[in-house]
Design an enzyme around this catalytic site. Structure first.
Site, mmCIF file in Angstrom:
data_model
loop_
_atom_site.group_PDB
_atom_site.id
_atom_site.type_symbol
_atom_site.label_atom_id
_atom_site.label_comp_id
_atom_site.label_asym_id
_atom_site.label_seq_id
_atom_site.Cartn_x
_atom_site.Cartn_y
_atom_site.Cartn_z
ATOM 1 N N HIS A 37 0.847 -1.200 0.000
ATOM 2 C CA HIS A 37 0.000 0.000 0.000
ATOM 3 C C HIS A 37 0.880 1.247 0.000
ATOM 4 O O HIS A 37 1.768 1.395 0.843
ATOM 5 C CB HIS A 37 -0.891 -0.035 1.245
ATOM 6 C CG HIS A 37 -1.880 1.069 1.347
ATOM 7 N ND1 HIS A 37 -3.117 1.033 0.735
ATOM 8 C CD2 HIS A 37 -1.836 2.250 2.008
ATOM 9 C CE1 HIS A 37 -3.791 2.134 1.013
ATOM 10 N NE2 HIS A 37 -3.028 2.897 1.790
ATOM 11 N N MET A 41 0.305 11.750 -0.731
ATOM 12 C CA MET A 41 -0.322 12.898 -0.055
ATOM 13 C C MET A 41 0.226 14.197 -0.632
ATOM 14 O O MET A 41 1.420 14.296 -0.945
ATOM 15 C CB MET A 41 -0.021 12.860 1.439
ATOM 16 C CG MET A 41 -0.445 11.561 2.106
ATOM 17 S SD MET A 41 -0.148 11.609 3.880
ATOM 18 C CE MET A 41 -0.620 9.944 4.340
ATOM 19 N N MET A 72 -4.294 10.568 -1.880
ATOM 20 C CA MET A 72 -4.908 11.576 -1.011
ATOM 21 C C MET A 72 -4.531 12.935 -1.584
ATOM 22 O O MET A 72 -3.721 13.683 -1.005
ATOM 23 C CB MET A 72 -4.422 11.387 0.430
ATOM 24 C CG MET A 72 -5.028 10.145 1.073
ATOM 25 S SD MET A 72 -4.128 9.551 2.521
ATOM 26 C CE MET A 72 -2.916 8.520 1.722
ATOM 27 N N GLY A 146 -3.953 11.252 6.288
ATOM 28 C CA GLY A 146 -2.866 12.228 6.389
ATOM 29 C C GLY A 146 -1.656 11.736 7.147
ATOM 30 O O GLY A 146 -0.540 12.139 6.853
ATOM 31 N N GLY A 148 0.194 8.282 9.529
ATOM 32 C CA GLY A 148 0.173 6.944 10.083
ATOM 33 C C GLY A 148 0.119 7.009 11.597
ATOM 34 O O GLY A 148 0.244 8.096 12.189
ATOM 35 N N GLY A 149 -0.096 5.878 12.220
ATOM 36 C CA GLY A 149 0.001 5.789 13.679
ATOM 37 C C GLY A 149 -1.141 6.407 14.452
ATOM 38 O O GLY A 149 -1.025 6.665 15.646
ATOM 39 N N GLY A 179 -5.038 2.472 11.594
ATOM 40 C CA GLY A 179 -5.152 1.909 12.936
ATOM 41 C C GLY A 179 -5.441 0.424 12.987
ATOM 42 O O GLY A 179 -5.950 -0.086 13.996
ATOM 43 N N GLY A 199 0.227 0.042 8.637
ATOM 44 C CA GLY A 199 1.557 0.649 8.559
ATOM 45 C C GLY A 199 2.338 0.388 9.820
ATOM 46 O O GLY A 199 3.177 -0.522 9.895
ATOM 47 N N SER A 200 2.024 1.159 10.869
ATOM 48 C CA SER A 200 2.775 1.055 12.132
ATOM 49 C C SER A 200 2.781 -0.362 12.682
ATOM 50 O O SER A 200 3.820 -0.835 13.162
ATOM 51 C CB SER A 200 2.167 1.980 13.199
ATOM 52 O OG SER A 200 1.422 3.002 12.627
HETATM 53 O O1 LIG Z 1 -3.695 6.280 4.378
HETATM 54 C C1 LIG Z 1 -3.082 6.294 5.424
HETATM 55 C C2 LIG Z 1 -3.105 7.511 6.282
HETATM 56 O O2 LIG Z 1 -3.808 8.507 5.670
HETATM 57 C C3 LIG Z 1 -2.259 5.100 5.832
HETATM 58 O O3 LIG Z 1 -2.397 4.078 4.860
HETATM 59 C C4 LIG Z 1 -2.650 4.557 7.210
HETATM 60 O O4 LIG Z 1 -2.680 5.522 8.165
HETATM 61 C C5 LIG Z 1 -1.774 3.398 7.603
HETATM 62 O O5 LIG Z 1 -1.020 3.672 8.724
HETATM 63 P P1 LIG Z 1 -1.330 3.071 10.192
HETATM 64 O O6 LIG Z 1 -1.546 1.589 10.014
HETATM 65 O O7 LIG Z 1 -0.092 3.406 10.936
HETATM 66 O O8 LIG Z 1 -2.562 3.749 10.707
HETATM 67 FE FE LIG Z 2 -3.555 4.675 2.940
#
Ligand SMILES: O=C(CO)[C@H](O)[C@H](O)COP(=O)(O)O
Ligand SMILES: [Fe+2]
Length: 230
Positions: A37, A41, A72, A146, A148-149, A179, A199-200
Site C-alpha cells: 500500500h 499525499m 490523497m 494524512g 500513520g500511527g 489503525g 503501517g505502524s
Molecule cells: O492512508 C493512510 C493515512 O492517511 C495510511 O495508509 C494509514 O494511516 C496506515 O497507517 P497506520 O496503520 O499506521 O494507521
Molecule cells: Fe492509505
C-alpha cells in the site's frame, strides 16, 4: 490481479524507511505481505506530503505482487495517467476529492487499472451507491487521512457492515485503512472487510536488516482477522 475475498494484508510503506523503499518492499513481501500500500499525499487534500508517480515508478520493480496506490490528492484526474504508467495495479481516489467521482473512476479504469474509492470517516455509505458498477475496491478510512500511527475510529465498523450488505455478491474488495492491528483487524474482518492496510503495526520492531518482526506482525494481524471465521 484476480478477485478473492480471503484476508489480504497490505503494509503501508508510510511506516517504512523512506530512504530505503525498494528494500523495504522486498522485505515485506518476503515476510508475507499480500499487497503493498502506497500513500500519496499532497499537502492540500491532506495536511501532509509524501511523494508522487516518480517514486512509485522507482519502487515498482521491487514489488512482485499488487501495488495499491492510495491517492490523497485533489485534484486527482490530472495525475491518474502518471500513476498508471508508474505501474499501479489499484488506484484509489477519495470521494471527497472533487465533485466528479464517476469521471475519476472511469479515468482510472480507462488507464487499465483497478479502481478504488475511499471514504473519509465522516462520509456516508450512500456516496458509493451509484458507483458500484465502477469500483473494484472501496476503502473505508478508519482514521482521518494524512498520517500513520493514529487511533482506529470504531464508528467505522458499522459503515463496513452497511457496505458489505450493499455490495452483496459483486466482486468488490472492502479495504480498511488506518489503525489496523491484531485488536482491530478481527472487528473489521467480521464486519466484512478483506483487505487490511497496516503501517505502524507491520513495521514496528523491524528493519530491512532485521525483517523477521515484519513477518511476525503480519502473521499476527492475519491470524487475528482469520480467527473470526474459526
Ligand atoms: O492512508 C493512510 C493515512 O492517511 C495510511 O495508509 C494509514 O494511516 C496506515 O497507517 P497506520 O496503520 O499506521 O494507521
Ligand atoms: Fe492509505
Amino acid at each position: 490481479m484476480s478477485f478473492d475475498r480471503k484476508i489480504k494484508i497490505a503494509p503501508s510503506i508510510l511506516a517504512a524507511d523512506f530512504a530505503n523503499f525498494g528494500a523495504e518492499c522486498e522485505a515485506i513481501e518476503a515476510q508475507g505481505a499480500d499487497w503493498v500500500h502506497v500513500d500519496v499525499m499532497d499537502g492540500h487534500f491532506v495536511p501532509n506530503i509524501t511523494f508522487g508517480p516518480a517514486t512509485c515508478a522507482a519502487i515498482r520493480p521491487h514489488i512482485k505482487g499488487v501495488m495499491d496506490v492510495h491517492l490523497m490528492i485533489a485534484p486527482v484526474d490530472p495525475y491518474i495517467e502518471g500513476f498508471a504508467k508508474a505501474g499501479a495495479d489499484v488506484i484509489t481516489a477519495h470521494a471527497e476529492a472533487g465533485p466528479h467521482t464517476h469521471r475519476t473512476l472511469q479515468a482510472i479504469r480507462n488507464a487499465g487499472v483497478k479502481a478504488g474509492l475511499a471514504l473519509n470517516p465522516g462520509t456516508p455509505v450512500s456516496e458509493v451507491e451509484y458507483h458500484l458498477d465502477m469500483v473494484d475496491l472501496i476503502c473505508v478510512m478508519t482514521v482521518n487521512p494524512g498520517f500513520g500511527g493514529q487511533k482506529f475510529i470504531h464508528s467505522q465498523i458499522e459503515k463496513v457492515k452497511q457496505l458489505r450488505a450493499l455490495i452483496g455478491d459483486r466482486p468488490i474488495h472492502i479495504e480498511i485503512d488506518g489503525g489496523v492491528d491484531p485488536v482491530t483487524a478481527p472487528l473489521v474482518a467480521k464486519a466484512g472487510a478483506d483487505v487490511l492496510v497496516a503501517g505502524s503495526a507491520v513495521f514496528k520492531g523491524g528493519s530491512v536488516s532485521n525483517p523477521a518482526p515484519y513477518g511476525e506482525n503480519i502473521r499476527n494481524i492475519r491470524a487475528a482477522a482469520e480467527g473470526v471465521w474459526a
